[in-house]
Design a protein around this motif. Structure first.
Motif, short mmCIF file in Angstrom:
data_model
loop_
_atom_site.label_atom_id
_atom_site.label_comp_id
_atom_site.label_asym_id
_atom_site.label_seq_id
_atom_site.Cartn_x
_atom_site.Cartn_y
_atom_site.Cartn_z
N VAL A 53 0.84 -1.21 0.00
CA VAL A 53 0.00 0.00 0.00
C VAL A 53 0.87 1.25 0.00
CG1 VAL A 53 -1.61 1.35 1.40
CG2 VAL A 53 -2.02 -1.08 1.04
N ARG A 54 1.92 1.25 0.81
CA ARG A 54 2.78 2.43 0.88
C ARG A 54 3.50 2.67 -0.45
NH1 ARG A 54 4.20 3.64 6.30
NH2 ARG A 54 5.45 5.37 5.47
N ALA A 55 4.04 1.60 -1.06
CA ALA A 55 4.72 1.75 -2.35
C ALA A 55 3.74 2.14 -3.44
CB ALA A 55 5.45 0.46 -2.71
N GLY A 56 2.55 1.52 -3.43
CA GLY A 56 1.54 1.82 -4.43
C GLY A 56 1.09 3.27 -4.37
N ALA A 57 0.88 3.77 -3.16
CA ALA A 57 0.47 5.17 -3.00
C ALA A 57 1.54 6.11 -3.53
CB ALA A 57 0.18 5.45 -1.53
N SER A 67 -3.90 10.05 -13.44
CA SER A 67 -3.76 8.59 -13.54
C SER A 67 -4.92 7.92 -12.81
CB SER A 67 -2.42 8.14 -12.93
OG SER A 67 -1.35 8.75 -13.60
N ARG A 68 -5.85 7.40 -13.57
CA ARG A 68 -7.03 6.74 -13.00
C ARG A 68 -6.79 5.23 -13.05
NH1 ARG A 68 -11.56 9.91 -12.59
NH2 ARG A 68 -12.89 8.08 -12.87
N ILE A 69 -6.36 4.66 -11.96
CA ILE A 69 -6.01 3.24 -11.90
C ILE A 69 -7.25 2.37 -12.07
CG2 ILE A 69 -4.92 1.43 -10.51
CD1 ILE A 69 -3.02 3.71 -11.23
N ASP A 70 -7.20 1.43 -13.02
CA ASP A 70 -8.34 0.52 -13.18
C ASP A 70 -7.95 -0.95 -13.07
OD1 ASP A 70 -7.05 0.48 -15.63
OD2 ASP A 70 -8.70 1.39 -16.73
N ALA A 71 -6.70 -1.22 -12.63
CA ALA A 71 -6.30 -2.59 -12.33
C ALA A 71 -5.08 -2.54 -11.40
CB ALA A 71 -5.97 -3.37 -13.59
N VAL A 72 -5.04 -3.48 -10.46
CA VAL A 72 -3.90 -3.60 -9.54
C VAL A 72 -3.36 -5.02 -9.65
CG1 VAL A 72 -3.12 -3.55 -7.14
CG2 VAL A 72 -4.82 -1.88 -7.94
N VAL A 73 -2.08 -5.13 -9.99
CA VAL A 73 -1.40 -6.42 -10.08
C VAL A 73 -0.32 -6.44 -9.00
CG1 VAL A 73 -0.04 -7.98 -11.52
CG2 VAL A 73 -1.85 -6.57 -12.56
N LEU A 74 -0.37 -7.44 -8.13
CA LEU A 74 0.60 -7.57 -7.05
C LEU A 74 1.46 -8.80 -7.26
CD1 LEU A 74 1.81 -6.81 -4.28
CD2 LEU A 74 -0.04 -8.15 -3.23
N ALA A 75 2.75 -8.59 -7.46
CA ALA A 75 3.70 -9.71 -7.56
C ALA A 75 4.25 -9.98 -6.17
CB ALA A 75 4.84 -9.36 -8.52
N THR A 76 3.98 -11.18 -5.65
CA THR A 76 4.47 -11.55 -4.32
C THR A 76 4.47 -13.05 -4.16
OG1 THR A 76 4.20 -11.18 -1.94
CG2 THR A 76 2.17 -11.46 -3.25
N ALA A 126 -8.56 -4.27 -21.55
CA ALA A 126 -9.15 -4.58 -20.25
C ALA A 126 -8.83 -3.51 -19.21
CB ALA A 126 -8.66 -5.94 -19.76
N ALA A 127 -7.76 -2.76 -19.43
CA ALA A 127 -7.37 -1.69 -18.53
C ALA A 127 -6.65 -0.61 -19.33
CB ALA A 127 -6.46 -2.20 -17.42
N GLN A 128 -6.73 0.61 -18.83
CA GLN A 128 -6.00 1.72 -19.42
C GLN A 128 -4.84 2.18 -18.55
OE1 GLN A 128 -6.53 3.34 -22.53
NE2 GLN A 128 -7.66 1.41 -22.79
N CYS A 129 -4.92 1.88 -17.25
CA CYS A 129 -3.90 2.34 -16.32
C CYS A 129 -3.77 1.29 -15.21
CB CYS A 129 -4.31 3.69 -15.74
SG CYS A 129 -3.03 4.49 -14.75
N VAL A 130 -2.59 0.69 -15.11
CA VAL A 130 -2.37 -0.43 -14.20
C VAL A 130 -1.34 -0.05 -13.14
CG1 VAL A 130 -1.59 -2.82 -13.99
CG2 VAL A 130 -2.88 -2.09 -16.02
N LEU A 131 -1.66 -0.35 -11.89
CA LEU A 131 -0.71 -0.23 -10.81
C LEU A 131 -0.08 -1.60 -10.59
CD1 LEU A 131 0.61 1.28 -8.41
CD2 LEU A 131 -1.39 0.63 -7.04
#
Length: 314
Positions: A53-57, A67-76, A126-131
């Motif tokens: 969350v801290r890095a994403g913010a 930047s309107r985020i419409d997808a979140v991909v978490l590598a972990t 499927a998305a225009q802006c990915v976090l």
């Protein structure tokens, strides 16, 4: 195209001297074999999602208000829970409830795999802006009494924002190369029923050098770049020996190889985005620079990517 970058490491630092007071090791032994001096570790009440969350913010702030985020991909490979995925909780904590959110696990190659996934989401519409976030808390699965693995790993998170764009835009992702070999599953693993992570160090070193070099060469061909075109090589920060050897194999001058492994250790999926964020903060990567990425991780997995660095505010 890459439009924002962010990072976060927990405040608690473990030095080589701290480890030497508990293990049969020394600062000289650790430094000479790994290049690592310190690593950050979480407190008992901090999870992978907290770092993510801290890095994403930070990455969203870097990308700017448009930047309107419409997808979140978490590598972990250290999710908060075995089920469900951690990404939806991260998205919710960031005020992004309702967007697509999911985890991927390619261990230390996770961020490069995530770049390909994000590129596919954008290319498909499927998305225009990915976090895209890489985050791991390996201190939760590394045996603190094991002198071979405890010095290697640190906790952290790094993130980027990716948007639709044209090939000649600043921040363009030019090419990605991915690979795997399941026959090497035992090299880097937490076996079923075990608590602790295990690593076959010498074999990992050999395969990492071979595969990271091979993937980097392949992605340079895809991008139409020569080695001389590369302004900055930012590889998975496993240890300094691997970084230097891969750079030498590729013919990249040492001053073009970026390393932050001394300060943070191996942060697994967070490694490359954390290094990118630190390189940006330090002015070691600049707008228009041609950046080569390469990684090797459990699975075994490997990958590389070529991108042009965007014009980001400091």
């Amino acid at each position: 195209m890459l439009a924002g970058v962010g990072a976060h490491v927990p405040p608690s630092i473990v030095t080589n001297e701290d480890l030497a007071s508990k293990l049969d090791t020394s600062d000289d032994w650790i430094t000479s074999r790994t290049g690592i001096s310190t690593r950050h570790v979480v407190e008992a009440d901090t999870a992978t999602s907290d770092l993510a969350v801290r890095a994403g913010a930070a990455a969203i702030t870097s990308a700017g208000p448009d930047s309107r985020i419409d997808a979140v991909v978490l590598a972990t490979s250290t999710p908060d829970r075995r089920c469900p995925a951690t990404a939806p909780a991260v998205a919710s904590a960031l005020g992004l409830s309702g967007v697509a959110a999911f985890d991927i696990d390619a261990v230390c190659s996770g961020f490069v795999y995530g770049l390909a996934v994000a590129e596919g989401l954008i290319a498909s519409g499927a998305a225009q802006c990915v976090l895209l976030i890489g985050a791991d808390v390996f201190s939760s699965i590394v045996d603190p009494t094991d002198r071979t693995t405890a010095p290697l790993f640190g906790d952290g998170a790094g993130a980027v924002v990716l948007k639709a764009g044209a090939p000649d835009d600043a921040g363009a992702l030019h090419a990605v190369e991915l690979g795997s070999d399941g026959a090497l599953v035992e090299l880097i693993t937490v076996r079923a029923g075990d608590r602790w992570f295990s690593l076959q160090g010498q074999a990992v070193y050999r395969h990492a050098v071979t595969r990271m070099t091979e993937a980097a060469r392949n992605v340079l061909k895809k991008a139409g770049w020569s080695v001389e075109d590369v302004d900055r090589f930012v590889a998975h920060q496993a240890n300094l020996r691997i970084l230097r050897t891969v750079g030498t194999e590729l013919g990249i001058d040492p001053d073009r190889v970026y390393a932050n492994v001394s300060a943070v250790g191996n942060t697994v999926a967070a490694s490359i985005p954390l290094a990118l964020a630190h390189a940006h903060e330090a002015g070691r990567v600049r707008a228009g620079d041609r950046v080569l990425l390469s990684a090797f991780g459990g699975g075994a997995t490997w990958g590389a990517a070529a991108l042009t660095w965007p014009d980001l505010a400091n």
